[in-house]
Design an enzyme around this catalytic site. Structure first.
Site, PDB file in Angstrom:
ATOM      1  N   THR A 118     169.027  19.601  24.218  1.00 12.37           N
ATOM      2  CA  THR A 118     170.292  20.126  23.320  1.00 12.37           C
ATOM      3  C   THR A 118     170.375  21.327  22.239  1.00 12.37           C
ATOM      4  O   THR A 118     171.544  22.250  22.509  1.00 12.37           O
ATOM      5  CB  THR A 118     171.486  18.542  22.367  1.00 12.37           C
ATOM      6  OG1 THR A 118     170.257  18.666  21.217  1.00 12.37           O
ATOM      7  CG2 THR A 118     171.383  17.846  23.251  1.00 12.37           C
ATOM      8  N   PHE A 121     157.841  17.997  25.989  1.00  7.46           N
ATOM      9  CA  PHE A 121     157.544  17.338  24.764  1.00  7.46           C
ATOM     10  C   PHE A 121     157.074  18.228  23.516  1.00  7.46           C
ATOM     11  O   PHE A 121     157.906  18.565  23.085  1.00  7.46           O
ATOM     12  CB  PHE A 121     156.439  15.940  25.284  1.00  7.46           C
ATOM     13  CG  PHE A 121     156.957  15.074  26.404  1.00  7.46           C
ATOM     14  CD1 PHE A 121     157.803  14.195  26.047  1.00  7.46           C
ATOM     15  CD2 PHE A 121     156.459  15.035  28.062  1.00  7.46           C
ATOM     16  CE1 PHE A 121     158.516  13.598  27.171  1.00  7.46           C
ATOM     17  CE2 PHE A 121     156.595  14.460  28.425  1.00  7.46           C
ATOM     18  CZ  PHE A 121     157.807  13.018  28.006  1.00  7.46           C
ATOM     19  N   ALA A 129     156.136  17.374  31.438  1.00  3.73           N
ATOM     20  CA  ALA A 129     154.454  17.485  30.707  1.00  3.73           C
ATOM     21  C   ALA A 129     153.718  17.250  30.293  1.00  3.73           C
ATOM     22  O   ALA A 129     152.672  17.352  30.233  1.00  3.73           O
ATOM     23  CB  ALA A 129     155.326  18.121  29.337  1.00  3.73           C
ATOM     24  N   ARG A 173     164.556  22.986  32.828  1.00  2.00           N
ATOM     25  CA  ARG A 173     164.060  21.942  34.160  1.00  2.00           C
ATOM     26  C   ARG A 173     165.243  21.717  34.455  1.00  2.00           C
ATOM     27  O   ARG A 173     166.613  20.737  34.010  1.00  2.00           O
ATOM     28  CB  ARG A 173     162.981  21.136  33.070  1.00  2.00           C
ATOM     29  CG  ARG A 173     161.151  22.059  32.975  1.00  2.00           C
ATOM     30  CD  ARG A 173     160.725  21.174  32.879  1.00  2.00           C
ATOM     31  NE  ARG A 173     160.810  20.574  31.671  1.00  2.00           N
ATOM     32  CZ  ARG A 173     160.316  19.560  30.639  1.00  2.00           C
ATOM     33  NH1 ARG A 173     159.421  18.818  31.459  1.00  2.00           N
ATOM     34  NH2 ARG A 173     160.444  18.898  29.930  1.00  2.00           N
ATOM     35  N   LYS A 232     165.068   6.971  30.043  1.00  2.00           N
ATOM     36  CA  LYS A 232     165.593   8.478  29.470  1.00  2.00           C
ATOM     37  C   LYS A 232     167.302   8.856  29.444  1.00  2.00           C
ATOM     38  O   LYS A 232     166.926   9.221  28.699  1.00  2.00           O
ATOM     39  CB  LYS A 232     164.222   9.327  29.538  1.00  2.00           C
ATOM     40  CG  LYS A 232     164.523  10.549  28.605  1.00  2.00           C
ATOM     41  CD  LYS A 232     163.313  11.113  28.308  1.00  2.00           C
ATOM     42  CE  LYS A 232     164.032  12.294  27.741  1.00  2.00           C
ATOM     43  NZ  LYS A 232     162.598  13.843  27.288  1.00  2.00           N
ATOM     44  N   PHE A 242     171.167  14.370  12.489  1.00  2.00           N
ATOM     45  CA  PHE A 242     171.634  13.110  12.972  1.00  2.00           C
ATOM     46  C   PHE A 242     173.263  12.799  11.983  1.00  2.00           C
ATOM     47  O   PHE A 242     172.908  12.904  11.651  1.00  2.00           O
ATOM     48  CB  PHE A 242     170.967  11.964  13.764  1.00  2.00           C
ATOM     49  CG  PHE A 242     170.126  12.262  14.724  1.00  2.00           C
ATOM     50  CD1 PHE A 242     170.232  10.531  16.039  1.00  2.00           C
ATOM     51  CD2 PHE A 242     169.901  13.157  15.080  1.00  2.00           C
ATOM     52  CE1 PHE A 242     169.808  11.187  16.930  1.00  2.00           C
ATOM     53  CE2 PHE A 242     168.651  13.195  15.879  1.00  2.00           C
ATOM     54  CZ  PHE A 242     168.931  11.798  17.260  1.00  2.00           C
ATOM     55  N   LYS A 245     165.609  18.245  22.131  1.00  2.21           N
ATOM     56  CA  LYS A 245     165.145  19.744  22.621  1.00  2.21           C
ATOM     57  C   LYS A 245     165.881  20.646  23.111  1.00  2.21           C
ATOM     58  O   LYS A 245     166.227  21.528  22.996  1.00  2.21           O
ATOM     59  CB  LYS A 245     163.576  19.883  23.422  1.00  2.21           C
ATOM     60  CG  LYS A 245     162.174  19.492  22.453  1.00  2.21           C
ATOM     61  CD  LYS A 245     161.332  20.027  22.877  1.00  2.21           C
ATOM     62  CE  LYS A 245     160.136  19.536  24.466  1.00  2.21           C
ATOM     63  NZ  LYS A 245     160.715  17.671  24.133  1.00  2.21           N
ATOM     64  N   TRP A 279     174.572  19.469  18.512  1.00  2.00           N
ATOM     65  CA  TRP A 279     174.970  18.099  19.614  1.00  2.00           C
ATOM     66  C   TRP A 279     176.952  17.717  18.919  1.00  2.00           C
ATOM     67  O   TRP A 279     178.199  17.341  19.895  1.00  2.00           O
ATOM     68  CB  TRP A 279     174.552  16.785  18.905  1.00  2.00           C
ATOM     69  CG  TRP A 279     175.177  15.850  19.815  1.00  2.00           C
ATOM     70  CD1 TRP A 279     174.656  15.089  20.913  1.00  2.00           C
ATOM     71  CD2 TRP A 279     175.698  14.848  19.603  1.00  2.00           C
ATOM     72  NE1 TRP A 279     175.025  14.311  21.682  1.00  2.00           N
ATOM     73  CE2 TRP A 279     175.807  14.012  20.770  1.00  2.00           C
ATOM     74  CE3 TRP A 279     176.634  14.748  18.696  1.00  2.00           C
ATOM     75  CZ2 TRP A 279     176.696  12.722  20.196  1.00  2.00           C
ATOM     76  CZ3 TRP A 279     177.388  13.265  18.567  1.00  2.00           C
ATOM     77  CH2 TRP A 279     177.755  12.370  19.445  1.00  2.00           C
TER      78      TRP A 279
END
Length: 638
Positions: free
Chosen positions: A91, A374, A343, A113, A124, A462, A89, A491
């Protein structure tokens, strides 16, 4: 020869993209000086406070100067139920604003955030985006930034210390002794402080001279009579530390036997973080801080930070944190980084103030893109029902982020575990798994439609995704009610790879918008919880533990029943059970506890075994993080 030369450059670029870490890509681009960026977006010199060369705080006076400027379009980036790896989210948010501003020449701003140290050093990693769609410098974004989380930690723990100290002093002193210490003689004069006068007024004592209070009035004034068993205010630290989930405080002899069980929460779960994210001004923040309920007295009445006399001190600690931090993307697009409530524990959205300032700066034809944590069942639901209520802002579009990887997981693929290689189902074409997993995407589109806002699906592509898989997801998304569905290559290609998404968002923003809240605040607390559980999660019903029901009854009795709901639930499933993927049905949602964040302005039910303090995995991210003592460069951050 020319064609060959270009081809070799392209190959070299692709190799750099796929074999470089995010931090290497970040360092390959020198950010423009932050004062130059500030001037480009219309900020005046006295409206910024510069922190080094790449960050600046923006003063709230800007809102007054631009109060007559029309707002831009307001875009929310949400997602499907993610794998533990996250689906991108951040990116997408960064890629979208890069596409809008750097490639379509449309003013835009990203609002993100601030990452917690917990996931950064835990499992993460950082949260600055990735590849060619990230905020730079990414190490500054992920580490300390401008100290806002430290300010929250300091303020939170000052209040925690004040609670236990007050109980100790009340337990060991007479009314007269307490009064003489709380209202001391200074230079021969005894007087109440402003916050003490406010407490007297709340008690119905309309006196200003300390010498005129009766013994009964003195007793009412000095004794908060906190019931230790009802204390809800916890200490916090911004580290995943599972051994602080249950602690004992007061074991030193100096505490005279006042021992009680307590706990630590992760700092970003502090109510002060939620207040920072939802406040609209310095005055509003002070009032919210004062309203925070920390316990009940022995008569069952709420005790607040204002009662403890600490509101002003908390505001002083938070006076700089209330200002959004200005940074930039890899392509020089402006970003506000401000607040970082979790979240799945708190409400999972960056600050109202950052969004409001950005909407003024971009102008009527511009776009502000903000992100909710999320899946849409968590961050987006809270964005609409809590944040939009606090801000009064109406969203224009929801961008729903999906990946083929996550859809395959929801279709029955093997477990996805952070740090472990992906199984072949995720790296080889499997149209059946994708088709089966699109049920989760369809459900999240339906959740968005409950609020009446157009939705554009952004498929974060991807390199292992096949063209057939990509086409299938976009086809199903559009058939399921999405305004559009677009493959995104931000990306690997930056803003250029998100141009089609930007064009789809621009068109969707011009669609009819019938935004509405999911529930009325006037409904009873239990009914509001049930509506979220049934309409958003797909539960058959809810079940409150006796403790949760007791808390609901207490909050209703105390006059807090008309607040929105902030569910603390796992992000790994629409249900309360992380292992249940796809679209679970027929389950009963267990509510183990219900808490109240009165200053932030929401009721806070805990679903199942949800913890407010994460733990470290066996191999945390910090194994790979290091510092070069010669260059002072951070290594291993991702």
């Amino acid at each position: 020869a020319m064609r060959m030369q270009v081809s070799l450059r392209e190959i070299s670029w692709l190799l750099f993209v796929f074999f470089s870490s995010d931090i290497e890509i970040s360092r390959a681009q020198s950010p423009k000086a932050v004062d130059v960026l500030a001037k480009e977006i219309g900020l005046l010199t006295d409206e910024i406070e510069i922190y080094g060369q790449t960050k600046a705080k923006v003063r709230l006076s800007l809102l007054e100067r631009l109060k007559d400027q029309p707002d831009g379009k307001y875009v929310l980036v949400a997602g499907i139920t993610p794998t533990p790896l996250g689906e991108g989210k951040s990116t997408v948010t960064v890629g979208l604003v890069q596409a809008l501003t750097a490639h379509l020449n449309i003013n835009s701003f990203a609002c993100l955030r601030q990452p917690s140290q917990g996931p950064t050093f835990g499992v993460k990693g950082g949260a600055a985006g990735g590849g060619y769609a990230q905020v730079i410098p990414m190490e500054e974004f992920n580490l300390h930034l401008t100290g806002d989380i430290h300010a929250i930690t300091a303020a939170n723990n000052l209040l925690a210390a004040a609670i236990d100290a007050r109980i100790l002093h009340e337990n060991t002193q007479s009314d007269k002794s307490l009064y003489n210490r709380l209202v001391p003689v200074v230079n021969g004069v005894r007087g109440f402080s402003a916050i003490q006068l406010a407490r007297l007024r709340r008690l119905g004592i309309n006196k200003t001279d300390p010498k005129t209070l009766t013994e009964e009035e003195i007793s009412k004034f000095v004794r908060l009579d906190i019931d230790p068993s009802t204390i809800t205010w916890q200490r916090v630290v911004d580290t995943n530390d599972r051994f602080l989930r249950r602690i004992t405080v007061g074991q030193a002899n100096t505490e005279k036997g006042f021992v009680r069980q307590a706990q630590f929460d992760i700092a970003v779960a502090s109510e002060i973080m939620a207040i920072l994210a939802l406040t609209t001004s310095l005055q509003d923040m002070k009032e919210r801080l004062g309203r925070m309920v920390v316990a009940n007295d022995k008569k069952g009445q709420p005790v607040t930070a204002e009662d403890l006399g600490v509101t002003g001190a908390l505001a002083v600690l938070m006076k700089d944190a209330i200002k959004p931090t200005l940074m930039q993307t890899l392509e020089g697009t402006p970003v506000f980084v401000h607040a970082g409530p979790f979240a799945n524990i708190a409400h999972g959205n960056s600050s109202v103030l950052a969004d409001k300032i950005a909407l003024k700066l971009v102008g009527e034809k511009g776009f502000v893109v903000t992100e909710a944590g999320f899946g849409a069942d968590i961050g987006m639901e809270k964005f609409f029902n809590i944040k939009c209520r606090a801000s009064g802002l109406v969203p224009s579009v929801v961008v729903l982020v999906a990946t083929v990887r996550a859809l395959k997981m929801h279709g029955g693929g093997p477990n996805v575990t952070a740090g472990a290689p992906l199984k072949k189902e995720y790296t080889e074409e499997n149209l059946q798994l994708v088709a089966d997993g699109c049920c989760n995407l369809q459900k999240q589109i339906q959740i968005t439609q409950l609020f009446g806002v157009p939705v554009v699906v952004a498929l974060n592509v991807f390199k292992t995704d096949s063209p057939a898989e990509i086409d299938l997801v976009c086809k199903i998304a559009k058939e399921s009610g999405a305004f559009d569905a677009v493959p995104c290559h931000h990306w690997s290609a930056g803003g250029k790879g998100a141009v089609k998404l930007a064009q789809a968002v621009e068109k969707a923003a011009n669609q009819k918008n019938s935004f509405k809240y999911l529930y009325s605040l006037e409904l009873p607390i239990v009914e509001k919880i049930r509506i979220i559980a049934q309409k958003v999660y797909g539960a058959q019903d809810i079940e409150l533990s006796p403790a949760a029901q007791s808390q609901v009854d207490r909050y209703t009795r105390q006059g807090f029943g008309n607040l929105p709901i902030c569910m603390a639930k796992t992000h790994l499933s629409l249900s309360h059970q992380p292992e249940r993927k796809g679209v679970p049905t027929g389950f009963i949602l267990p509510i183990s506890d219900v808490r109240a964040s009165i200053g932030a302005g929401f009721i806070y039910p805990l679903v199942g075994t949800m913890s407010t303090m994460p733990g470290l995995p066996t191999r945390p991210c910090f194994y790979d993080i290091d510092l070069d003592p010669i260059t002072e460069q951070v290594k291993g951050l991702f």
